[in-house]
Write an enzyme that holds these catalytic residues in place. Structure first.
Site, PDB file in Angstrom:
ATOM      1  N   GLY A 189     -27.760  16.948  16.452  1.00  0.00           N
ATOM      2  CA  GLY A 189     -28.388  15.636  16.191  1.00  0.00           C
ATOM      3  C   GLY A 189     -28.679  15.452  14.709  1.00  0.00           C
ATOM      4  CD  GLU A 193      -5.142  10.230  -6.630  1.00  0.00           C
ATOM      5  OE1 GLU A 193      -4.282  11.048  -6.970  1.00  0.00           O
ATOM      6  OE2 GLU A 193      -6.176  10.010  -7.306  1.00  0.00           O
ATOM      7  N   GLY A 227       0.855  -1.195   0.000  1.00  0.00           N
ATOM      8  CA  GLY A 227       0.000   0.000   0.000  1.00  0.00           C
ATOM      9  C   GLY A 227       0.880   1.230   0.000  1.00  0.00           C
TER      10      GLY A 227
HETATM   11  N1  COS Z   1       8.646  11.969  -9.521  1.00  0.00           N
HETATM   12  C1  COS Z   1       9.581  11.288 -10.224  1.00  0.00           C
HETATM   13  N2  COS Z   1      10.362  10.308  -9.679  1.00  0.00           N
HETATM   14  C2  COS Z   1      10.162  10.032  -8.380  1.00  0.00           C
HETATM   15  C3  COS Z   1       9.213  10.714  -7.584  1.00  0.00           C
HETATM   16  C4  COS Z   1       8.439  11.721  -8.208  1.00  0.00           C
HETATM   17  N3  COS Z   1       7.523  12.401  -7.528  1.00  0.00           N
HETATM   18  N4  COS Z   1       9.241  10.208  -6.348  1.00  0.00           N
HETATM   19  C5  COS Z   1      10.191   9.253  -6.335  1.00  0.00           C
HETATM   20  N5  COS Z   1      10.741   9.147  -7.567  1.00  0.00           N
HETATM   21  C6  COS Z   1      11.843   8.265  -7.988  1.00  0.00           C
HETATM   22  C7  COS Z   1      13.035   8.481  -7.073  1.00  0.00           C
HETATM   23  O1  COS Z   1      13.836   9.536  -7.523  1.00  0.00           O
HETATM   24  C8  COS Z   1      13.745   7.148  -7.164  1.00  0.00           C
HETATM   25  O2  COS Z   1      14.492   7.101  -8.354  1.00  0.00           O
HETATM   26  P1  COS Z   1      16.066   6.663  -8.339  1.00  0.00           P
HETATM   27  O3  COS Z   1      16.044   5.256  -7.814  1.00  0.00           O
HETATM   28  O4  COS Z   1      16.481   6.769  -9.771  1.00  0.00           O
HETATM   29  O5  COS Z   1      16.734   7.610  -7.421  1.00  0.00           O
HETATM   30  C9  COS Z   1      12.589   6.160  -7.319  1.00  0.00           C
HETATM   31  O6  COS Z   1      11.465   6.906  -7.802  1.00  0.00           O
HETATM   32  C10 COS Z   1      12.238   5.504  -6.016  1.00  0.00           C
HETATM   33  O7  COS Z   1      11.911   6.511  -5.091  1.00  0.00           O
HETATM   34  P2  COS Z   1      12.068   6.342  -3.528  1.00  0.00           P
HETATM   35  O8  COS Z   1      13.428   5.782  -3.244  1.00  0.00           O
HETATM   36  O9  COS Z   1      11.714   7.617  -2.875  1.00  0.00           O
HETATM   37  O10 COS Z   1      10.985   5.206  -3.225  1.00  0.00           O
HETATM   38  P3  COS Z   1      10.477   4.613  -1.852  1.00  0.00           P
HETATM   39  O11 COS Z   1      10.248   3.174  -2.049  1.00  0.00           O
HETATM   40  O12 COS Z   1      11.372   5.022  -0.745  1.00  0.00           O
HETATM   41  O13 COS Z   1       9.008   5.240  -1.624  1.00  0.00           O
HETATM   42  C11 COS Z   1       7.108   6.648  -1.475  1.00  0.00           C
HETATM   43  C12 COS Z   1       8.520   6.399  -2.029  1.00  0.00           C
HETATM   44  C13 COS Z   1       6.901   6.162  -0.068  1.00  0.00           C
HETATM   45  C14 COS Z   1       6.953   8.148  -1.520  1.00  0.00           C
HETATM   46  C15 COS Z   1       6.115   5.957  -2.441  1.00  0.00           C
HETATM   47  O14 COS Z   1       6.162   4.552  -2.286  1.00  0.00           O
HETATM   48  C16 COS Z   1       4.690   6.418  -2.248  1.00  0.00           C
HETATM   49  O15 COS Z   1       4.309   7.469  -2.749  1.00  0.00           O
HETATM   50  N6  COS Z   1       3.860   5.622  -1.563  1.00  0.00           N
HETATM   51  C17 COS Z   1       2.455   5.866  -1.472  1.00  0.00           C
HETATM   52  C18 COS Z   1       1.765   5.207  -2.621  1.00  0.00           C
HETATM   53  C19 COS Z   1       0.439   5.800  -2.871  1.00  0.00           C
HETATM   54  O16 COS Z   1       0.269   7.006  -2.926  1.00  0.00           O
HETATM   55  N7  COS Z   1      -0.533   4.955  -3.049  1.00  0.00           N
HETATM   56  C20 COS Z   1      -1.858   5.404  -3.274  1.00  0.00           C
HETATM   57  C21 COS Z   1      -2.542   4.432  -4.100  1.00  0.00           C
HETATM   58  S1  COS Z   1      -2.585   4.850  -5.726  1.00  0.00           S
HETATM   59  S2  COS Z   1      -4.283   5.803  -5.838  1.00  0.00           S
END
Ligand code: COS
Length: 385
Positions: free
Chosen positions: A341, A364, A130
């Protein structure tokens, strides 16, 4: 950036009228039946509401982000289910293709998404992935000129109605994390693709989610978004940056509706010989709601303008989503409180909105994920100096 104020005003006025005259009167029916009447869907198509953020070359209106958030302020003044139906075509269900798709993919899918002939859906979340989206387990294994997809996606908005899915899957099972994730367009009816039962949700009746299951689902290699493996997670994050700003705007619109209802009620309802609006403790709730909403509105517009100016708005989009969705929750709570209420029974919209808007702080990206994104970006900047 607002490019054509007159056309935009026409659009906003007609949406505002459509909301007031057509959608608000149907709210209770939609909540009761869990369905949006088909003639309303046709009206939404005629108004062009499915293609607002799709480029003009593919039949959309190509609204700028600022224009889109102004639209979202208006459409959100009614049950969120109505916005949800057009939400994926304008957001997470189309933007992967808009931002990173090949020309062929754009030509094949965007025109039909823009008219609303088909509904697009975004399949990232899984039973065990998630908030930690990069840990997703769905696999896509290359087999000749296609990929075989296996895995389950969960809580997928508009999946029951969708004709195409943007699916994030792991193309290199030996690699952990984001780098092995690729994005695919999968069409409904592809053998091996099936849907779970529709989820019974707390609110947002009329908007549907369900599981999407891939069992040796064969997808043409031509449907790999951008034709490139390993960049699907980035595509998903870019899509979510925009989506988060949109949800922030929706939270502002919903809060405006709830405050308007609460204000109306407070002016009508009499206790201790006068309208409850004349009591300062009620006034404090009204005033705090207005100040909260105004702050959120300003944030959303500023972030949208920055995105239109080509800036990276990952931080601002998360700030706006965090603040606006939490603000919306506070306004929902105050609205129920002001109704007393009456706020706890289904005869008034306050009770329904209270449940409906709860989702904004979750989907999101939860509020906690927005905090994490903001803090990480700040620390990264500080370390780079
Ligand atoms: N735009 C472009 N690239 C992005 C970015 C963005 N906004 N955010 C991250 N990236 C890139 C990073 O730069 C990284 O690239 P490199 O490996 O080349 O450096 C890669 O994506 C991985 O990013 P990161 O290391 O930050 O990933 P994490 O696994 O640590 O997690 C979070 C990032 C937690 C922010 C992400 O998993 C997230 O947004 N989770 C929530 C998911 C969500 O919103 N779900 C809702 C359901 S969909 S409706």
């Amino acid at each position: 950036m607002i490019r054509d104020p007159e056309t935009l005003e026409l659009l906003l006025n007609s949406v505002s009228r459509f909301v007031r005259e057509r959608l608000v009167p149907l709210e209770a029916e939609v909540a009761e039946t869990d369905q949006i009447p088909p003639d309303v869907v046709s009206d939404m198509r005629s108004l062009g509401l499915f293609g607002l953020s799709i480029p003009e070359a593919y039949g959309g209106l190509n609204l700028s982000m600022e224009e889109e958030v102004l639209f979202a302020f208006e459409i959100a003044k009614t049950s969120p289910a109505f916005r949800s139906l057009i939400g994926t075509n304008n957001g997470i269900g189309s933007q992967g293709i808009v931002i990173d798709g090949t020309e062929e993919q754009k030509e094949r899918y965007l025109p039909r998404l823009a008219t609303g002939e088909i509904i697009g859906s975004f399949a990232l979340t899984e039973p065990d992935a998630g908030s930690d989206a990069a840990s997703l387990r769905t696999t896509a294994v290359r087999d000749g000129d296609s990929y075989l997809l296996n895995g389950t996606k969960r809580y997928i908005t508009n999946a029951p109605q969708a004709s195409i899915f943007t699916v994030m899957a792991r193309t290199d099972a030996t690699l952990k994390g984001a780098g092995a994730i690729s994005a695919f367009i999968v069409e409904k009816g592809t053998p091996g693709l099936s849907l779970g039962k529709i989820d019974k949700k707390m609110g947002q009746k009329g908007a549907h989610t369900c599981d999407v299951i891939f069992d040796n689902c064969r997808v043409p290699a031509a449907n790999l978004i951008g034709g490139k493996e390993g960049v699907g997670f980035k595509t998903a994050m870019k899509v979510l940056d925009k989506g988060r700003l949109h949800i922030a705007a929706v939270s502002v619109g919903a809060a405006e509706r709830m405050l308007s209802d609460a204000l109306h009620y407070a002016c009508q309802r009499r206790q201790f010989g006068k309208p409850i609006a004349d009591f300062q403790l009620i006034q404090a709730m009204l005033a705090d709601s207005k100040a909260d909403m105004y702050a959120a509105r300003c944030m959303v517009i500023d972030a949208a303008r920055r995105r239109d100016a080509g800036q990276d708005v990952s931080t601002e989009a998360s700030c706006a989503k965090l603040f606006a969705t939490e603000m919306c929750g506070r306004v929902a709570d105050r609205s129920v409180q002001i109704h007393g209420g009456a706020g706890y029974v289904a005869d008034y919209a306050a009770e329904r909105f209270y449940r409906d808007v709860r989702l904004f702080r979750i989907y999101e990206g939860t509020s906690q994920i927005q905090q994490l994104v903001i803090a990480r970006n700040l620390i990264k900047q500080a370390r780079a100096q």
